[in-house]
Scaffold this active site. Sequence first.
Site, PDB file in Angstrom:
ATOM      1  N   ASP A 125       0.856  -1.187   0.000  1.00 16.98           N
ATOM      2  CA  ASP A 125       0.000   0.000   0.000  1.00 16.98           C
ATOM      3  C   ASP A 125       0.893   1.238   0.000  1.00 16.98           C
ATOM      4  O   ASP A 125       1.412   1.628   1.039  1.00 16.98           O
ATOM      5  CB  ASP A 125      -0.911   0.019   1.241  1.00 16.98           C
ATOM      6  CG  ASP A 125      -2.003  -1.050   1.187  1.00 16.98           C
ATOM      7  OD1 ASP A 125      -1.787  -2.101   0.541  1.00 16.98           O
ATOM      8  OD2 ASP A 125      -3.058  -0.845   1.808  1.00 16.98           O
ATOM      9  N   LYS A 184      -6.732   3.345  -3.621  1.00 16.70           N
ATOM     10  CA  LYS A 184      -7.175   3.377  -2.231  1.00 16.70           C
ATOM     11  C   LYS A 184      -7.346   4.818  -1.813  1.00 16.70           C
ATOM     12  O   LYS A 184      -6.564   5.686  -2.223  1.00 16.70           O
ATOM     13  CB  LYS A 184      -6.113   2.658  -1.380  1.00 16.70           C
ATOM     14  CG  LYS A 184      -6.316   2.695   0.111  1.00 16.70           C
ATOM     15  CD  LYS A 184      -5.239   1.845   0.816  1.00 16.70           C
ATOM     16  CE  LYS A 184      -5.242   2.080   2.313  1.00 16.70           C
ATOM     17  NZ  LYS A 184      -4.173   1.344   3.018  1.00 16.70           N
ATOM     18  N   LYS A 218     -10.135   0.266  -2.746  1.00 17.14           N
ATOM     19  CA  LYS A 218     -10.069   0.114  -1.293  1.00 17.14           C
ATOM     20  C   LYS A 218     -10.367   1.435  -0.606  1.00 17.14           C
ATOM     21  O   LYS A 218      -9.493   2.292  -0.516  1.00 17.14           O
ATOM     22  CB  LYS A 218      -8.686  -0.407  -0.875  1.00 17.14           C
ATOM     23  CG  LYS A 218      -8.538  -0.565   0.648  1.00 17.14           C
ATOM     24  CD  LYS A 218      -7.189  -1.161   1.029  1.00 17.14           C
ATOM     25  CE  LYS A 218      -6.979  -1.138   2.545  1.00 17.14           C
ATOM     26  NZ  LYS A 218      -5.641  -1.610   2.954  1.00 17.14           N
TER      27      LYS A 218
END
Lengths: 502, 311
Positions: free
Chosen positions: B148, B211, B247
Site C-alpha cells: 500500500d 485506495k 479500497k
Amino acid sequence: MNHKGINMSIPRNNTLKLKFDSARKYAPAPESRAAAKIDPRYDLFINGKFEKPLSKKYFDTINPANEEKLSEVAEANAADVDKAVSAARNAYNKYWKKMPPKERGKYIFRIARMVQERARELAVVETLDCGKPIRESRDFDIPVVGNHFFYYAGWADKLEYAFPNRNAQPLGVAGQIIPWNFPLLMAAWKIAPALATGNTVVLKPAETTPLSALKLAEIIQEADLPPGVVNIITGAGATGAAIVNHHDINKIAFTGSTEVGKIIQRVISGTNKKATLELGGKAANIIFDDAPIDQAVEGVINGIFFNQGHVCCAGSRLYVQESVFKEVVRKIKDRLETLIVGNPMDKNTDIGAINSKQQLDTIHKYLKIGQKEGAEMYQSSCDLPTKGFYCRPTIFTNVAQSNRIAQEEIFGPVLAIQSFRTDDEVIEKANNTPYGLSAGVWTDKGSKIFNMTTKLRAGVVWANTFNQFDPTSPFGGYKESGYGREGGLHGLLPYLTLQSIS
Amino acid sequence: MAVKTTVTPGLIFRQAGFNLSPRVDQVGIEERAARFTKRSIKKETKVNGLMLALNMIDLTTLEGKDSEGKVKQMCYKAMHLLDTYPGLPTVAAVCVYPSMVKTAKKALEGSGVKVASVATGFPSGQEPHSVKISDTKFAVQNGADEIDMVISRGKFLEGEYNFVFDEIASIKEACGEARLKVILETGELVTYDKVRRASDIAMYAGADFIKTSTGKVTPAATMPVTLVMLGAIRDFYFSTGKKIGMKPAGGISKSKLALHYLVMLNEILGEDWMNNHLFRFGASSLANDLLMQLMKEKTGVYQGKDYFSID
C-alpha cells in the site's frame, strides 16, 4: 524517455461488459400498508363535510401495481359541482375574504404541519393509488407538499410587500383540476397559493388518483378551516367540464394534457375567467462533450425515469454531442440494468407501476411507432411483475428529429436519443418543438450554460441537474406547455387582481 | 530504456498532460452517492453482504506503538474472527508497517490471509525516492503479498503529474509479484476533480488497486470520493480491459455503512468486483460490528460488545 507504465494493449472489441444481475436482486423490503387507513367508500368534500353525491354514482379506484380495488369514490355531476361552487362562494363572502391575512396564514401553516405529521400515511396512500415508488412519495412528493404549504402560508400576510404600491385583491372562487402524476403535490401547488391570496377553492383530483386529495380533505377538516373554503370533489372528464363551464367560477387552474388545455381555453374564451394552464412537455436534455459525463448520465436517468416518466417536464429527448455519443449511450444502458422495476411499495423499487392500463397502452403504442420509424429500441433486461401495469425502462437510439417519438409527449419511461455537432445546432433542435416546459444543459463550462439558458425557449432550464423543484421557484411553460407560473412570488399573481394605489 | 513500438494507454494519457480525466460535478456525485444509502438491505441479502464485507477487510494496525505481540494477536483474530460462529470467512488481509511484515507472514502461514504492508514513507510520502524503493523492496522481501503505497501529494498539487506517474510506475516495478495499492490520500486532494485525475494517473501507471486514504488524515474515505474512484475504475476498464481494485480506508466502522459501500460497488462495477480480489475495506473496528450484526441476524438479539474479542 523514462516511461515505466505497464504495457497494455487496448482491446478493440465490444465484449467488455459489466454484470448487474445481482444488483437488482435485493431481498424484499416492503413498506407496511397498515400505515394507511383507506375507507371502502369516499363521498364529496363540500362545505367542510363529506356529502353523498347528488349523482348517486360512485366509481372504483384501483392500485395500478396489482389491479386490486382500493376504494370507491363519488362521481360529482353538474349539480354536485354547483353545490361545491356555491359553498366556495359563500365561504369566500362570509369568511375568507374578510379574514385578516395573518389568520389565513395560520390555517395554511396548520395544514402544512398536519401534512408533515401524517407524512408516512400520505406517502403510502399516494403510492398505492398512483403506482409511484414509495421511495419517491416518501422522499419527494410528501416533503415537497409540506414545503409548498409552508412557503405560501408565509406569503398570506405579506402580499403588500410582494406587490408594493398595489392593492392585491383575491379573485373569488378558483376551480382547480389536477393530474394523476403527482396527485397530492399538484393539489398543494393549486390550493396553497389560492388560499394564501384569499381565494376559495373547488378542486378535482384525477379520476385514477383521488385518494390522497381526499386524505387532504380530512386534514383540512381537522385543521378546522371555515366550511367551504376548500371543496374537493371527485369525478372524471365530465366533472372537470362542469367546473370549467360553471358561471360562478373566477379562475381556472389546470394541470394536464395539452389537448384538454386547448379545450379549456376555447371554453373560457369570451368569459371573464382567468386561467393558468400547465400542460405537456418534451424537454431536451443536452450533454456536451465537456460535461461531467457520469453525473450527466445520472441526471438523464432521473430526468426520464423519475415517476415512471409521468412528468410533464421529463427530459424525454436527449441530445448528446457526437464525440461522446457512444460513451454516453453505453453508460445509460449500464445504468438501465441497475434500475429496479416492480412493486412500488418495496423501498428498493426505482420504477413503479404505470398509472393506468390506458396510459400503458399509450406507451406501448409509441414503442411500436418508434420501432416502425426505424429507431433502435433498447430495454433493460429486468423481469416485470405478472399483474399490474409495468413498462421496462426504454431508450431509443438512431432517432431523427422528424420521428414522432422525438416530437410527441409519451408520458412514460421512454427516452429518445439524438446526436448533435455544434451548440447552434442543438439550440435549434431543442427549440424545434411545440412545447417549452423545461430543458437541461450538461457542461462544465459556465459561459456555455449562460449562452444556452438565454436561447432555450423553456420555462425552466436546469444546468448540471434535472427535475429540481422548490416552492420558491416559479414553474411553467412556453408555447403549448401552457401559461402562467406556479411557485414562488410569481405563483401568487394568477390568483390576484392588482389595484393601483394613488 | 528501449523505445516502445506500441503506444500504451498510459503514454496517451501522459502525452495529453493528464488532461483526459473527465470533470466531476460535486452536487451530482454527492446526490448519486446518497442514493445508494436509500437501498434497504434485509434478510439473506443482509447476511450475504455482512459475510462478504468481513471477507473484504484489510485488518489494520498502523501505529508507532505497534509491536510483534500486537501484530501476532491481530493475526490470530484475522484467522479466527468468531470461532463460535461456524462458517465465517477470514478477513482478506492484515495491513501493517514493513517492520512487522515478517511477524505477520509467519503468524498467518497457511491461512490464506494475505499480508499487506504500507510502504514509500507512509503516511506522508515525504521521503527520498531511494528510500521509498528500498522501503518497498524490504516489505516484499519479507513476504508482503500487497504493497500500500502513498502518492506524493505535494508534487501532485504542484502539478508535477509526471513525477507522480513515474514514481508509481517505479514502485510497481519494485513490487515484483506483490499487488500494488496506491493511496491517493483524498482528504489532502480535496476536490473530486483532483481525486479523479489522481485515480487515472495511478491506474495508468500500474496500480492494481486504488485506495482512498491512509487513515491518518480527516476526512478519510467517504462515499462520494469512493464513487469518483469507482467511476474512474469503470472508465479504465472500458479503455483497457483491465479490472482495477478499490479500497476505501478509514472511517468505515459500522456495518450499515459497509453495506452502503457494497450496494454502490454492486451498482457501479457489478458482480465481477464483488470479491476481495477487487474490493477491500481498510478498517480496524469494522469487523466486530459486522460480527455483532451477523449474530443478531442469527439469534434475533444483540449481544454485548464484550462477547467479541477486540484483537
